[in-house]
Design an enzyme around this catalytic site. Sequence first.
Site, short mmCIF file in Angstrom:
data_model
loop_
_atom_site.label_atom_id
_atom_site.label_comp_id
_atom_site.label_asym_id
_atom_site.label_seq_id
_atom_site.Cartn_x
_atom_site.Cartn_y
_atom_site.Cartn_z
N ASN A 89 0.82 -1.22 0.00
CA ASN A 89 0.00 0.00 0.00
C ASN A 89 0.85 1.27 0.00
O ASN A 89 1.95 1.29 0.56
CB ASN A 89 -0.98 -0.01 1.18
CG ASN A 89 -0.42 -0.63 2.44
OD1 ASN A 89 0.47 -1.48 2.37
ND2 ASN A 89 -0.89 -0.20 3.57
N THR A 92 -1.98 7.98 1.49
CA THR A 92 -1.63 9.39 1.65
C THR A 92 -0.99 9.56 3.03
O THR A 92 -1.48 9.00 4.02
CB THR A 92 -2.89 10.27 1.54
OG1 THR A 92 -3.51 9.99 0.30
CG2 THR A 92 -2.55 11.74 1.62
N LYS A 219 0.66 6.19 -14.76
CA LYS A 219 -0.34 5.64 -13.82
C LYS A 219 -1.07 6.79 -13.12
O LYS A 219 -2.30 6.81 -13.03
CB LYS A 219 0.35 4.72 -12.81
CG LYS A 219 -0.55 4.20 -11.72
CD LYS A 219 -1.67 3.34 -12.27
CE LYS A 219 -2.76 3.18 -11.25
NZ LYS A 219 -3.91 2.45 -11.74
N ARG A 259 -14.50 11.72 -30.16
CA ARG A 259 -13.31 12.28 -29.50
C ARG A 259 -13.48 12.27 -27.98
O ARG A 259 -12.51 12.29 -27.24
CB ARG A 259 -13.09 13.73 -29.96
CG ARG A 259 -12.71 13.83 -31.42
CD ARG A 259 -12.78 15.26 -31.89
NE ARG A 259 -14.11 15.82 -31.68
CZ ARG A 259 -14.44 17.09 -31.90
NH1 ARG A 259 -13.52 17.94 -32.32
NH2 ARG A 259 -15.67 17.51 -31.70
N CYS A 275 -7.93 4.78 -4.72
CA CYS A 275 -6.92 5.30 -5.65
C CYS A 275 -7.08 6.75 -6.08
O CYS A 275 -6.13 7.52 -6.00
CB CYS A 275 -6.86 4.41 -6.89
SG CYS A 275 -6.28 2.75 -6.52
P1 NAD Z 1 -3.85 -3.17 0.17
O1 NAD Z 1 -3.80 -2.31 1.36
O2 NAD Z 1 -5.09 -3.95 -0.12
O3 NAD Z 1 -2.67 -4.27 0.25
C1 NAD Z 1 -1.35 -3.96 0.56
C2 NAD Z 1 -0.76 -5.11 1.37
O4 NAD Z 1 0.65 -4.92 1.51
C3 NAD Z 1 -1.29 -5.22 2.80
O5 NAD Z 1 -1.90 -6.50 2.98
C4 NAD Z 1 -0.04 -5.05 3.69
O6 NAD Z 1 -0.08 -5.85 4.86
C5 NAD Z 1 1.05 -5.49 2.75
N1 NAD Z 1 2.40 -5.01 3.10
C6 NAD Z 1 2.81 -3.78 3.51
N2 NAD Z 1 4.15 -3.76 3.66
C7 NAD Z 1 4.59 -5.01 3.34
C8 NAD Z 1 5.89 -5.61 3.30
N3 NAD Z 1 7.00 -4.91 3.58
N4 NAD Z 1 5.99 -6.91 2.93
C9 NAD Z 1 4.87 -7.62 2.63
N5 NAD Z 1 3.63 -7.11 2.63
C10 NAD Z 1 3.51 -5.81 3.00
O7 NAD Z 1 -3.46 -2.28 -1.06
P2 NAD Z 1 -3.93 -2.45 -2.61
O8 NAD Z 1 -5.29 -1.89 -2.78
O9 NAD Z 1 -3.64 -3.84 -3.03
O10 NAD Z 1 -2.93 -1.45 -3.32
C11 NAD Z 1 -1.57 -1.75 -3.46
C12 NAD Z 1 -0.93 -0.75 -4.40
O11 NAD Z 1 -1.52 -0.88 -5.70
C13 NAD Z 1 -1.13 0.71 -4.00
O12 NAD Z 1 0.01 1.43 -4.36
C14 NAD Z 1 -2.31 1.15 -4.87
O13 NAD Z 1 -2.30 2.53 -5.13
C15 NAD Z 1 -2.08 0.37 -6.14
N6 NAD Z 1 -3.29 0.09 -6.92
C16 NAD Z 1 -4.44 -0.28 -6.29
C17 NAD Z 1 -5.58 -0.59 -7.06
C18 NAD Z 1 -6.87 -1.01 -6.41
O14 NAD Z 1 -7.86 -1.12 -7.11
N7 NAD Z 1 -6.91 -1.25 -5.12
C19 NAD Z 1 -5.50 -0.55 -8.45
C20 NAD Z 1 -4.29 -0.19 -9.05
C21 NAD Z 1 -3.19 0.12 -8.28
C1 UDX Z 2 -9.66 3.10 -10.42
C2 UDX Z 2 -9.24 3.05 -11.90
O1 UDX Z 2 -10.40 2.92 -12.72
C3 UDX Z 2 -8.29 1.89 -12.13
O2 UDX Z 2 -7.82 1.90 -13.47
C4 UDX Z 2 -7.11 2.01 -11.19
O3 UDX Z 2 -6.22 0.95 -11.36
C5 UDX Z 2 -7.59 2.07 -9.75
O4 UDX Z 2 -8.52 3.16 -9.59
P1 UDX Z 2 -11.43 1.78 -8.94
O5 UDX Z 2 -11.22 2.89 -7.99
O6 UDX Z 2 -11.30 0.39 -8.45
O7 UDX Z 2 -10.40 1.91 -10.17
O8 UDX Z 2 -12.89 1.89 -9.61
P2 UDX Z 2 -13.51 2.86 -10.73
O9 UDX Z 2 -14.40 2.04 -11.56
O10 UDX Z 2 -12.51 3.67 -11.41
O11 UDX Z 2 -14.46 3.81 -9.86
C6 UDX Z 2 -13.92 4.76 -8.95
C7 UDX Z 2 -15.04 5.61 -8.38
O12 UDX Z 2 -15.60 6.45 -9.39
C8 UDX Z 2 -16.21 4.79 -7.82
O13 UDX Z 2 -16.68 5.39 -6.64
C9 UDX Z 2 -17.26 4.88 -8.93
O14 UDX Z 2 -18.57 4.73 -8.45
C10 UDX Z 2 -17.01 6.30 -9.43
N1 UDX Z 2 -17.46 6.51 -10.82
C11 UDX Z 2 -16.90 5.80 -11.84
C12 UDX Z 2 -18.43 7.48 -11.09
O15 UDX Z 2 -18.93 8.14 -10.18
N2 UDX Z 2 -18.81 7.69 -12.39
C13 UDX Z 2 -18.26 7.00 -13.44
O16 UDX Z 2 -18.65 7.26 -14.58
C14 UDX Z 2 -17.28 6.02 -13.15
#
Ligand code: NAD
Ligand code: UDX
Length: 480
Positions: A89, A92, A219, A259, A275
């Site tokens: 993770n 912020t 990203k 577009r 995110c």
């Molecule tokens: P998460 O909080 O669900 O999982 C993170 C995990 O990492 C936790 O289980 C924590 O215990 C573990 N961790 C922390 N430090 C560690 C260490 N040193 N060794 C091993 N494990 C450790 O987070 P997430 O939602 O999976 O997000 C992970 C990253 O991916 C973030 O940077 C996030 O911004 C990015 N991301 C998230 C999403 C999403 O949809 N959640 C999508 C794209 C990118």
């Molecule tokens: C987002 C990005 O889509 C994904 O590519 C990235 O890797 C992680 O962040 P996520 O947050 O899981 O994914 O869901 P997303 O479908 O993007 O929705 C985010 C929020 O926007 C939700 O609360 C959703 O309800 C809202 N949303 C989405 C709207 O209000 N209107 C829309 O048209 C689309």
Amino acid sequence: MPIKNICCLGAGYVGGPTCSVIALKCPEIKVTVADLSKERIKQWNSDRLPIYEPGLDEVVMSCRGKNLFFTNDVHAAILEADLIFISVNTPTKNFGNGKGRAADLKYVESAARLIADIAKSNKIVVEKSTVPVRAAESISKILMANQKPGITYQILSNPEFLAEGTAINDLLYPDRVLIGGEESPSGKEAIEALCSIYEHWITRKNILTTNTWSSELSKLAANALLAQRISSINSLSAVCEATGADISEVARAVGLDSRIGPKFLQASIGFGGSCFQKDILNLVYICECLNLPEVASYWQQVIDMNEYQKSRFTSKVIESLFNTVTGKNICILGFAFKKNTGDTRESPAIYVVKTLLDEGASLKIYDPKVLESQIIEDLTYPAICESPEEVMKNVMICKDAYSAAKECHAIVICTEWDEFTALDYNKIYSEMMKPAYIFDGRKILDHQALVDIGFYVQTIGKRLNRPAELRCWNSSPGVI
Ligand code: NAD
Ligand code: UDX
């Protein structure tokens, strides 16, 4: 040399599903997902996975114990890996320099230090977490400063674009995979090694390779642009409500322009999720540090508009209920930040519920997938509440939508779960206090049908057909 062993540090919403799909598509590779949290790993190894994601159970069950393993033994997983994903993770920062905006990289740094301490062979280290531009440089510095003789590291950036609720589909059929790395021969070799994993199921033309910094910035840019569309359409929803235009019609009309395109133009109570807000705040902070204040304030507006939308919607609920919700029962349908997930991180429902509680309402909450313990945690988290017991006195968590709506003055839809569109609203109406209100924060219901039943209805970005002269508190049912 072909990759035989993959380790992923972080068994969260990204690490778990991503590595499960890699294991599914690469049966000859051993994939080990390692996390420090004992509870999370126990759940990954149980029948009830720690996250709800359509299709995930099937993928995990078909690979777990064969070439997919979940473990707390981070040490062993790092030792045997050829390639290590860092999927921890990056929240912020809530303290010190950059508080409330910068990404807190302490988990990324701890992962890099673990690798530096443990590794006894060459490793490709892949940044999968979303990080600030040039974070790979910090990882590299930590690894190089602790390098043991004869061991080499290559650092790649491979951001993840999956969205929750559609993660498995997004992983199986991604629009693109992005890999950033060094342009040196060994950098290119590492990029090729990672490409060869994805090429098990993704055609080469959908695998984009760039330099490391472009990959990291892309990203943040993708999330900023997606969130910007939502804030843009939400800002126009306010104009619709003030003028009589209909935001769904406007979204359709503009979305047909090739577009612009039709996706991500669904007006709502505001975006949530772990995110968008975090990554835009991070981008704003980076711009400030780079002495680009105009760029920083441009992107800050996307967040400000989202806050405005959440508060605009909640104020509308309170105003419509005669400017007071004290002592009133209000049903909240949906607590997750979007449908098909049990995740509540930054869910707009938390804001709505908290504000209504502050105004003295009693709330009955139902969500199909969010655990009761999660709702309680979100509502009693010390940062938002000083008296947990007092808060929970006014909250009831219900097992279904009908019991949640019973004897309520109003229903507020916070998440667009499909099951909310199939409810028997005649039955619900007959068991509610009158006048009965519905506030559709997700624009999923048939509003005219609800008006015909007798509900007062409000939604986002649309004034429903009720003649202006009838728009007074004591008139017949309809739309306010
Ligand atoms: P998460 O909080 O669900 O999982 C993170 C995990 O990492 C936790 O289980 C924590 O215990 C573990 N961790 C922390 N430090 C560690 C260490 N040193 N060794 C091993 N494990 C450790 O987070 P997430 O939602 O999976 O997000 C992970 C990253 O991916 C973030 O940077 C996030 O911004 C990015 N991301 C998230 C999403 C999403 O949809 N959640 C999508 C794209 C990118
Ligand atoms: C987002 C990005 O889509 C994904 O590519 C990235 O890797 C992680 O962040 P996520 O947050 O899981 O994914 O869901 P997303 O479908 O993007 O929705 C985010 C929020 O926007 C939700 O609360 C959703 O309800 C809202 N949303 C989405 C709207 O209000 N209107 C829309 O048209 C689309």
